[in-house]
Design an enzyme around this catalytic site. Structure first.
Site, PDB file in Angstrom:
ATOM      1  N   ASN A  42       0.671  -1.686   0.473  1.00  0.00           N
ATOM      2  CA  ASN A  42      -0.538   0.015   0.131  1.00  0.00           C
ATOM      3  C   ASN A  42       0.882   1.089   0.192  1.00  0.00           C
ATOM      4  OD1 ASN A  42       0.732  -0.583   2.970  1.00  0.00           O
ATOM      5  ND2 ASN A  42      -0.975   0.005   3.425  1.00  0.00           N
ATOM      6  N   ILE A  43       0.300   2.335  -0.946  1.00  0.00           N
ATOM      7  CA  ILE A  43       1.314   3.439  -0.704  1.00  0.00           C
ATOM      8  C   ILE A  43       0.527   4.327  -0.411  1.00  0.00           C
ATOM      9  CG2 ILE A  43       2.949   4.914  -2.292  1.00  0.00           C
ATOM     10  CD1 ILE A  43       2.849   2.149  -4.490  1.00  0.00           C
ATOM     11  N   GLU A  55      -2.973  -4.664  -2.889  1.00  0.00           N
ATOM     12  CA  GLU A  55      -3.294  -5.566  -3.872  1.00  0.00           C
ATOM     13  C   GLU A  55      -3.697  -4.472  -5.373  1.00  0.00           C
ATOM     14  OE1 GLU A  55      -4.184  -4.888  -1.149  1.00  0.00           O
ATOM     15  OE2 GLU A  55      -7.074  -5.706  -0.719  1.00  0.00           O
TER      16      GLU A  55
HETATM   17  N1  THU Z   1      -5.374  -1.687   3.352  1.00  0.00           N
HETATM   18  C1  THU Z   1      -5.031  -2.658   1.631  1.00  0.00           C
HETATM   19  O1  THU Z   1      -3.640  -2.365   1.786  1.00  0.00           O
HETATM   20  N2  THU Z   1      -5.145  -3.616   1.044  1.00  0.00           N
HETATM   21  C2  THU Z   1      -6.697  -3.242   1.675  1.00  0.00           C
HETATM   22  O2  THU Z   1      -7.443  -4.580   0.903  1.00  0.00           O
HETATM   23  C3  THU Z   1      -7.181  -2.958   3.078  1.00  0.00           C
HETATM   24  C4  THU Z   1      -6.230  -1.565   3.530  1.00  0.00           C
HETATM   25  C5  THU Z   1      -4.489  -0.036   2.845  1.00  0.00           C
HETATM   26  C6  THU Z   1      -4.855   1.294   2.692  1.00  0.00           C
HETATM   27  C7  THU Z   1      -4.621   1.881   3.377  1.00  0.00           C
HETATM   28  O3  THU Z   1      -3.182   2.363   3.361  1.00  0.00           O
HETATM   29  C8  THU Z   1      -4.852   0.920   4.892  1.00  0.00           C
HETATM   30  O4  THU Z   1      -4.377   0.148   4.688  1.00  0.00           O
HETATM   31  C9  THU Z   1      -5.117   1.666   6.205  1.00  0.00           C
HETATM   32  O5  THU Z   1      -6.973   1.254   5.116  1.00  0.00           O
END
Ligand code: THU
Length: 136
Positions: A42-43, A55
């Site tokens: 996640n970024i 994802e």
């Molecule tokens: N996040 C993901 O990377 N994938 C998900 O399916 C759920 C949420 C991340 C987004 C954000 O950077 C952090 O988790 C908190 O919501």
């Protein structure tokens, strides 16, 4: 690639998560129809809404390299079993109607689902009149 190897790659990708705001790290790893493997984290962004989930990072990398079918995708987060958000479920649907989704805490603690389990009665490319050309 087997499930354990893929979970290890997702755990490794999670280390690169850019999460100064939520501090919530997520990693992902996927396998495409031809066996190619992509990872993502996640970024986040100071403006918040441009944040991209792990994802979708992995899927964007795969699609931009010409892959349009996801066979399997792993998600590892910071909570006990981190499930994909609704947006990611829909994006997985676009490229993996029959994809296997692995929600992992660790290599010896994971659950497997089909996309259909997490996004039943979904709307996808086939529902548009004429469908969508999937080949590159
Ligand atoms: N996040 C993901 O990377 N994938 C998900 O399916 C759920 C949420 C991340 C987004 C954000 O950077 C952090 O988790 C908190 O919501």
């Amino acid at each position: 690639m087997n499930d354990i190897e893929l979970i290890k790659l997702a755990l490794k990708a999670k280390e690169n998560a850019y999460v100064p705001y939520s501090k919530f790290r997520v990693g992902s790893a996927l396998v495409t129809a031809d066996g190619s493997v992509y990872t993502g984290c996640n970024i986040e962004n100071a403006s918040y809404s441009p944040t991209i989930c792990a994802e979708r990072t992995a899927i964007s990398k795969a699609v931009s390299d010409g892959h349009r079918e996801i066979k399997k995708i792993v998600i590892v987060g910071d909570s006990n079993f981190t499930y994909p958000c609704g947006v990611c479920r829909q994006v997985i649907r676009e490229f993996g109607k029959d994809a296997e989704i692995i929600i992992a805490n660790d290599v010896d603690n994971y659950r497997k689902y089909k996309l259909e389990d997490l996004l039943p009665h979904s709307f996808g490319p086939e529902d548009l009149s004429g469908g969508v050309e999937k080949s590159v």
